[in-house]
Design a protein around this motif. Structure first.
Motif, PDB file in Angstrom:
ATOM      1  N   LEU A 210       8.001  67.387  16.717  1.00  0.00           N
ATOM      2  CA  LEU A 210       8.360  66.339  17.674  1.00  0.00           C
ATOM      3  C   LEU A 210       7.623  65.040  17.355  1.00  0.00           C
ATOM      4  N   ALA A 211       6.354  65.167  17.007  1.00  0.00           N
ATOM      5  CA  ALA A 211       5.549  63.979  16.711  1.00  0.00           C
ATOM      6  C   ALA A 211       6.095  63.228  15.508  1.00  0.00           C
ATOM      7  N   ASN A 212       6.610  63.945  14.529  1.00  0.00           N
ATOM      8  CA  ASN A 212       7.077  63.306  13.299  1.00  0.00           C
ATOM      9  C   ASN A 212       8.343  62.482  13.502  1.00  0.00           C
ATOM     10  N   VAL A 213       9.057  62.705  14.622  1.00  0.00           N
ATOM     11  CA  VAL A 213      10.226  61.875  14.931  1.00  0.00           C
ATOM     12  C   VAL A 213       9.988  61.077  16.214  1.00  0.00           C
ATOM     13  N   SER A 214       8.705  60.893  16.558  1.00  0.00           N
ATOM     14  CA  SER A 214       8.315  60.075  17.719  1.00  0.00           C
ATOM     15  C   SER A 214       8.934  60.566  19.025  1.00  0.00           C
ATOM     16  N   VAL A 215       9.184  61.853  19.142  1.00  0.00           N
ATOM     17  CA  VAL A 215       9.743  62.447  20.369  1.00  0.00           C
ATOM     18  C   VAL A 215      11.015  61.719  20.787  1.00  0.00           C
ATOM     19  N   SER A 216      11.839  61.339  19.802  1.00  0.00           N
ATOM     20  CA  SER A 216      12.980  60.471  20.088  1.00  0.00           C
ATOM     21  C   SER A 216      14.325  61.174  20.023  1.00  0.00           C
ATOM     22  N   ASP A 217      14.347  62.473  19.748  1.00  0.00           N
ATOM     23  CA  ASP A 217      15.607  63.211  19.656  1.00  0.00           C
ATOM     24  C   ASP A 217      15.759  64.090  20.896  1.00  0.00           C
ATOM     25  N   PRO A 218      16.616  63.695  21.848  1.00  0.00           N
ATOM     26  CA  PRO A 218      16.717  64.441  23.112  1.00  0.00           C
ATOM     27  C   PRO A 218      17.054  65.914  22.927  1.00  0.00           C
ATOM     28  N   ALA A 219      17.977  66.223  22.020  1.00  0.00           N
ATOM     29  CA  ALA A 219      18.360  67.622  21.812  1.00  0.00           C
ATOM     30  C   ALA A 219      17.191  68.427  21.261  1.00  0.00           C
ATOM     31  N   LEU A 220      16.482  67.846  20.307  1.00  0.00           N
ATOM     32  CA  LEU A 220      15.310  68.518  19.740  1.00  0.00           C
ATOM     33  C   LEU A 220      14.235  68.698  20.801  1.00  0.00           C
ATOM     34  N   ASN A 221      14.027  67.674  21.620  1.00  0.00           N
ATOM     35  CA  ASN A 221      13.013  67.756  22.676  1.00  0.00           C
ATOM     36  C   ASN A 221      13.295  68.928  23.616  1.00  0.00           C
ATOM     37  N   GLU A 222      14.537  69.040  24.048  1.00  0.00           N
ATOM     38  CA  GLU A 222      14.892  70.085  25.008  1.00  0.00           C
ATOM     39  C   GLU A 222      14.660  71.468  24.404  1.00  0.00           C
ATOM     40  N   GLU A 223      15.137  71.658  23.174  1.00  0.00           N
ATOM     41  CA  GLU A 223      14.943  72.957  22.513  1.00  0.00           C
ATOM     42  C   GLU A 223      13.455  73.261  22.329  1.00  0.00           C
ATOM     43  N   ALA A 224      12.734  72.251  21.855  1.00  0.00           N
ATOM     44  CA  ALA A 224      11.330  72.464  21.513  1.00  0.00           C
ATOM     45  C   ALA A 224      10.487  72.765  22.749  1.00  0.00           C
ATOM     46  N   ILE A 225      10.664  72.004  23.807  1.00  0.00           N
ATOM     47  CA  ILE A 225       9.834  72.201  25.000  1.00  0.00           C
ATOM     48  C   ILE A 225      10.152  73.533  25.665  1.00  0.00           C
ATOM     49  N   THR A 226      11.429  73.930  25.643  1.00  0.00           N
ATOM     50  CA  THR A 226      11.794  75.250  26.160  1.00  0.00           C
ATOM     51  C   THR A 226      11.092  76.347  25.361  1.00  0.00           C
ATOM     52  N   GLU A 227      11.091  76.215  24.039  1.00  0.00           N
ATOM     53  CA  GLU A 227      10.433  77.205  23.186  1.00  0.00           C
ATOM     54  C   GLU A 227       8.924  77.203  23.398  1.00  0.00           C
ATOM     55  N   LEU A 228       8.347  76.018  23.582  1.00  0.00           N
ATOM     56  CA  LEU A 228       6.898  75.932  23.802  1.00  0.00           C
ATOM     57  C   LEU A 228       6.487  76.659  25.085  1.00  0.00           C
ATOM     58  N   ARG A 229       7.247  76.488  26.135  1.00  0.00           N
ATOM     59  CA  ARG A 229       6.905  77.150  27.398  1.00  0.00           C
ATOM     60  C   ARG A 229       7.080  78.676  27.257  1.00  0.00           C
ATOM     61  N   HIS A 230       8.106  79.096  26.547  1.00  0.00           N
ATOM     62  CA  HIS A 230       8.291  80.537  26.299  1.00  0.00           C
ATOM     63  C   HIS A 230       7.112  81.087  25.495  1.00  0.00           C
ATOM     64  N   CYS A 231       6.696  80.349  24.477  1.00  0.00           N
ATOM     65  CA  CYS A 231       5.603  80.826  23.624  1.00  0.00           C
ATOM     66  C   CYS A 231       4.271  80.835  24.368  1.00  0.00           C
ATOM     67  N   TYR A 232       4.100  79.908  25.287  1.00  0.00           N
ATOM     68  CA  TYR A 232       2.866  79.917  26.073  1.00  0.00           C
ATOM     69  C   TYR A 232       2.797  81.197  26.914  1.00  0.00           C
ATOM     70  N   ALA A 233       3.941  81.601  27.492  1.00  0.00           N
ATOM     71  CA  ALA A 233       3.977  82.862  28.243  1.00  0.00           C
ATOM     72  C   ALA A 233       3.674  84.039  27.308  1.00  0.00           C
ATOM     73  N   LEU A 234       4.164  83.968  26.085  1.00  0.00           N
ATOM     74  CA  LEU A 234       3.892  85.022  25.111  1.00  0.00           C
ATOM     75  C   LEU A 234       2.409  85.052  24.753  1.00  0.00           C
TER      76      LEU A 234
END
Length: 247
Positions: A210-234
């Protein structure tokens, strides 16, 4: 094709114009700024209504360029902060301190929302300037060509061995069994550490993406943040399992 040197830039030395010319060939916004500067030069020579109207138009253009500069600044800030968040996230998880992680993920989500608003405003400004083709402030990979955000599940983590694994040898004496328990306990501790490390590395890599594209891709942001929250639970589940073994 090299840009034509507009009137109003006569105050630039030849070598200064040469450097500017090289920049203009790669940046349509800088080309537009240079021509606005030239128009301002001519506006100052005009008097009466035509000059006033042109001056108002030029002031509007200058405000538009200021808005675009603000959008670009936010992209730079977002990239820097996202890189910092990746380091902070990695540090907290590596140290076993999970309390700060939800706040970091919330901040990343908020940062993505700010960039989304800013980039929408950029498109409005570009339409006003008639420069829709200038695009966004960062190069964006088309959705169809972009690699999906990788996912991680418990099945993808290293397995923690068990005392009752089929491959364990039989125990002739109580001493053999106690030695086996100690050996398996050490192996499980190492496995727990690897499991947590895999989750930490996975989460850090996603934030870096996300940092490498300045958090500027909405579709990538949504996928990534969803995965991050899932991984935090893991990660929390791995930590709970590790704690149960320690007790």
């Amino acid at each position: 094709m090299q840009p034509t040197r507009p009137n109003g830039t006569e105050d630039l030395m030849a070598d200064e114009w040469q450097g500017m010319q090289e920049e203009l060939e790669h940046d349509p916004l800088e080309t537009a700024r240079t021509h606005v500067r030239a128009l301002l030069h001519h506006t100052r020579m005009l008097t009466g209504e035509p000059g006033d109207v042109l001056d108002m138009a030029l002031q509007t253009a200058q405000r538009a360029f200021a808005e675009i500069d603000a959008c670009n600044t936010l992209l730079d800030t977002a990239s820097e902060r996202a890189h910092a968040l990746a380091r902070e996230l990695e540090g907290h998880l590596a140290e076993g301190g999970s309390g700060a992680v939800p706040g970091l993920l919330d901040e990343l989500d908020t940062l993505a929302a700010r960039v989304a608003v800013s980039e929408a405003e950029r498109q409005v400004v570009l339409r006003i300037l008639g420069m829709e083709d200038a695009g966004t402030g960062v190069a964006r990979t088309p959705t169809d060509d972009r690699d999906p955000v990788p996912t991680l599940t418990a099945a993808g983590l290293p397995r923690a061995p068990s005392l009752y694994d089929a491959e364990q040898p039989g125990y002739g004496t109580l001493t053999d069994m106690m030695a086996a328990r100690e050996r398996i306990a050490a192996q499980r501790a190492a496995a727990h550490a690897r499991r947590s490390a895999v989750v930490t590395e996975h989460m850090t890599e996603i934030v870096m993406r996300l940092a490498n594209v300045s958090v500027s891709d909405p579709a990538l942001n949504e996928e990534a943040i969803t995965e991050l929250r899932h991984c935090y639970a893991l990660w929390l589940a791995c930590a709970d399992e590790r704690q149960r073994d320690d007790n």
